[in-house]
Design a protein around this motif. Structure first.
Motif, short mmCIF file in Angstrom:
data_model
loop_
_atom_site.label_atom_id
_atom_site.label_comp_id
_atom_site.label_asym_id
_atom_site.label_seq_id
_atom_site.Cartn_x
_atom_site.Cartn_y
_atom_site.Cartn_z
N THR A 121 0.82 -1.21 0.00
CA THR A 121 0.00 0.00 0.00
C THR A 121 0.86 1.27 0.00
OG1 THR A 121 -1.57 -1.25 1.32
CG2 THR A 121 -1.98 1.11 1.09
N ARG A 156 0.76 5.71 -0.29
CA ARG A 156 -0.04 6.93 -0.25
C ARG A 156 0.68 7.99 -1.08
NH1 ARG A 156 -3.75 9.71 3.48
NH2 ARG A 156 -3.93 7.69 4.47
N ARG A 205 0.88 11.83 -2.30
CA ARG A 205 0.46 13.20 -1.94
C ARG A 205 0.85 14.12 -3.08
NH1 ARG A 205 0.69 12.53 4.10
NH2 ARG A 205 1.88 10.59 4.10
N ARG A 208 -7.89 4.70 -4.47
CA ARG A 208 -9.01 5.50 -3.95
C ARG A 208 -8.52 6.85 -3.47
NH1 ARG A 208 -9.47 5.81 1.40
NH2 ARG A 208 -8.00 4.60 2.66
N ALA A 211 -7.89 9.70 -0.83
CA ALA A 211 -7.60 9.55 0.60
C ALA A 211 -7.49 10.89 1.28
CB ALA A 211 -6.32 8.72 0.76
N CYS A 263 -4.49 13.54 -1.51
CA CYS A 263 -3.93 12.20 -1.34
C CYS A 263 -4.71 11.14 -2.11
CB CYS A 263 -3.89 11.81 0.13
SG CYS A 263 -2.94 12.97 1.11
N GLU A 275 -4.66 6.73 -2.33
CA GLU A 275 -4.07 5.51 -1.80
C GLU A 275 -4.08 4.43 -2.87
OE1 GLU A 275 -4.71 4.71 2.56
OE2 GLU A 275 -5.53 2.87 1.68
N GLN A 312 -3.24 0.37 -3.65
CA GLN A 312 -2.95 -0.96 -3.14
C GLN A 312 -2.64 -1.88 -4.30
OE1 GLN A 312 -6.30 -1.83 -0.52
NE2 GLN A 312 -5.03 -3.42 0.45
#
Lengths: 195, 352
Positions: free
Chosen positions: A128, A130, A132, A162, A164, A172, A174, A176
């Motif tokens: 996963t 993230r 930004r 998705r 975030a 943000c 995310e 996966q």
């Protein structure tokens, strides 16, 4: 914003909804010309006016329009050169994700004055990440959302992407990574342009 | 960085896997100049199956700085920047360098695509995985494609600007040199006036005399200066409701609003000629010209002619003016048909 950004908005609306919708957007936004020129710059206000007009005319929430725009950037057959440039980032979708922090530099390598988002990528757990992103206008995350989902398809990888939220002004997303070889991806031949 | 032998006290072992990973385009050859192993990308490029034991010279041609056939030739080039080609692709110049292994282990030739990168990637069907992550060839390919795309965008912009410029030029209504209207603007105005039956107008066709001599003896800059001056004279002699146009190299049309009687036309024509005959100074030297004028008045027609008929009548009057000596005004109706085979633009009809 750079003409390329405005041109992308115009191209997306024209390709997806037809020239009539673009004509309405133009008229509602009070655009004094028919077409954006990819090599010129325009005031951010002009970009926003066109975008707001598009959301109103299409009666769609801004995030939906932006996500569709992100998908279109990768999947439209006329934008094959852009898809190819994105695929240069790496041989697998994981490599592509890992290279997202370079996307600003890559964009500027192609066009030095292009407004590219500043991206940082954090690993949350082994699969996963993230992302930004900071950009001159709001709404870069949903564009990434559409773009990343389309790129996962392009590589034939299975990934969940998705929105975030917003952290310290950075939008943000995310990501996966579930299965790198989920499906047959689209072909990418390094030397295809010449053969 | 030339010809540095590896320090014997720092010898390390490299597995062939490590070599393949770091240098996917390497070729390790023995003391006899035969292949020991090649990296996976080079093997793909050579496309020859098992390469072990094949003489390097059968696979690769070293071109610069010197030809090399034997192992000794190759080793002698160690540390230098090499220009080479594969025998299978002699049109794609590649780059390479040779380093000698310690002991009797032979030497290693490492290759890169150099400036042939685009052609080589296509010719050998290379993929992202064929390059070391440290090799910038993929970035060069990226840049190469990005450049082609942006160059196309710039070219489209230039083409559109050029088309817009050409369109603007055909739509333009002004003659740049004289500052007067051009033929197109004058034709539009004549059409408009002909259609407006509520008001009469007059049309003067002015042709400069001796202009060619000014051009020939004093140069085109002097000629341009004269045209600019004539433009200023015509502007000064006309009212806002009139229109003056340059319709040829040294030809002008003057459209006057409102009824003008024949005497008035003759007087105006004579005044214009007198003004134009005043010496025009160019770089301190006088340019001397005159003018011939043919004039028509719309009031002279029982039914208005079309634009071609009107212009033909001014031409005829002008022709008569030229034929009867320069510096004259002739009104349509006072002229006589020209002799056959002579035209107003015939240089022999001009003043001496």
């Amino acid at each position: 914003m750079h003409g390329m950004v405005n041109r992308a908005l115009q191209g997306f609306l024209t390709a997806t909804y037809g020239p009539q919708v673009w004509a309405e957007v133009r008229s509602q936004a009070g655009l004094p010309f028919d077409d954006f020129e990819a090599m010129l710059r325009y005031d951010d206000r002009v970009t926003l006016q066109c975008f707001e007009a598009a959301c109103q005319i299409l009666m769609k929430p801004p995030n939906t329009v932006l996500e569709d725009l992100g998908t279109w950037l990768v999947t439209d057959p006329n934008l094959e050169p852009l898809r190819r440039l994105l695929r240069f980032a790496g041989p697998t979708f994981a490599d592509f994700v890992h290279s997202l922090e370079e996307i600003g530099d890559r964009g500027r390598l192609a066009m030095p004055d292009l407004d590219m988002p500043d991206v940082t990528l954090d690993r949350i757990d082994p699969v996963t990440y993230r992302l930004r992103a900071r950009w001159g206008l709001p709404g870069i995350a949903p564009v990434f959302l559409g773009c990343l989902r389309a790129m996962a398809d392009d590589y034939g990888a299975l990934a969940l992407v998705r929105l975030a939220g917003i952290e310290d002004g950075a939008e943000c997303v995310e990501i996966q990574l579930l299965d790198a070889a989920y499906a047959e991806g689209r072909q990418f031949s390094l030397g295809a342009r010449l053969s | 960085m030339t010809g540095l032998p590896p320090a014997p006290d720092r010898v390390i072992a490299l597995s062939t896997g490590v070599l393949d990973h770091l240098m996917p385009m390497h070729l390790w050859f023995d003391d006899a100049g035969r292949v020991v192993q090649t990296g996976p990308t080079l093997a793909k490029m050579l496309a020859r199956g098992d390469l072990a034991g094949v003489p390097v010279a059968d696979l690769i041609e070293i071109r610069r700085p010197a030809r090399a056939r034997t192992a000794a030739d190759l080793v002698a080039l160690a540390g230098q920047r090499l220009s080479l080609t594969l025998r299978s692709a002699p049109d794609l110049p590649l780059r390479g360098t040779i380093a000698v292994w310690p002991g009797q282990a032979g030497a290693i030739l490492d290759i890169s695509l150099g400036l042939s990168f685009a052609g080589a990637v296509a010719a050998f069907d290379l993929t992202l995985a064929d390059f070391s992550p440290c090799d910038q060839t993929v970035e060069l390919m990226y840049l190469y494609e990005a450049n082609a795309s942006t160059a196309a965008l710039s070219r489209h912009l230039s083409e559109r600007l050029e088309a817009a410029r050409a369109a603007a030029e055909t739509q333009a209504l002004t003659d740049a040199l004289s500052g007067l209207a051009n033929r197109r603007a004058m034709d539009l105005e004549i059409e408009r006036r002909l259609a407006d039956l509520s008001e009469d107008f007059a049309l003067l066709h002015i042709d400069l005399d001796l202009f060619k001599q000014v051009n020939d003896t004093m140069g085109h800059a002097a000629g341009d200066h004269v045209i600019t001056h004539v433009g200023a004279v015509l502007r000064a002699e006309t009212r806002a409701s009139d229109m003056a146009a340059r319709v040829g190299g040294d030809e002008f049309l003057l459209l006057l609003s409102g009824p003008v009687d024949r005497d008035g036309l003759a007087r105006l024509g004579a005044r214009l000629i007198a003004r134009l005959e005043e010496p025009i100074l160019f770089e301190g030297k006088p340019c001397l010209i005159s003018a011939s004028i043919g004039a028509v008045s719309s009031a002279g027609y029982p039914r208005r002619p079309d634009i071609d008929g009107l212009l033909a009548d001014t031409d005829l009057a002008l022709y008569t003016a030229k034929r009867t000596g320069r510096g004259r005004v002739v009104l349509h109706g006072d002229d006589t048909p020209p002799p056959r085979g002579r035209r107003a633009s015939d240089p022999t009809a001009r003043a001496p």
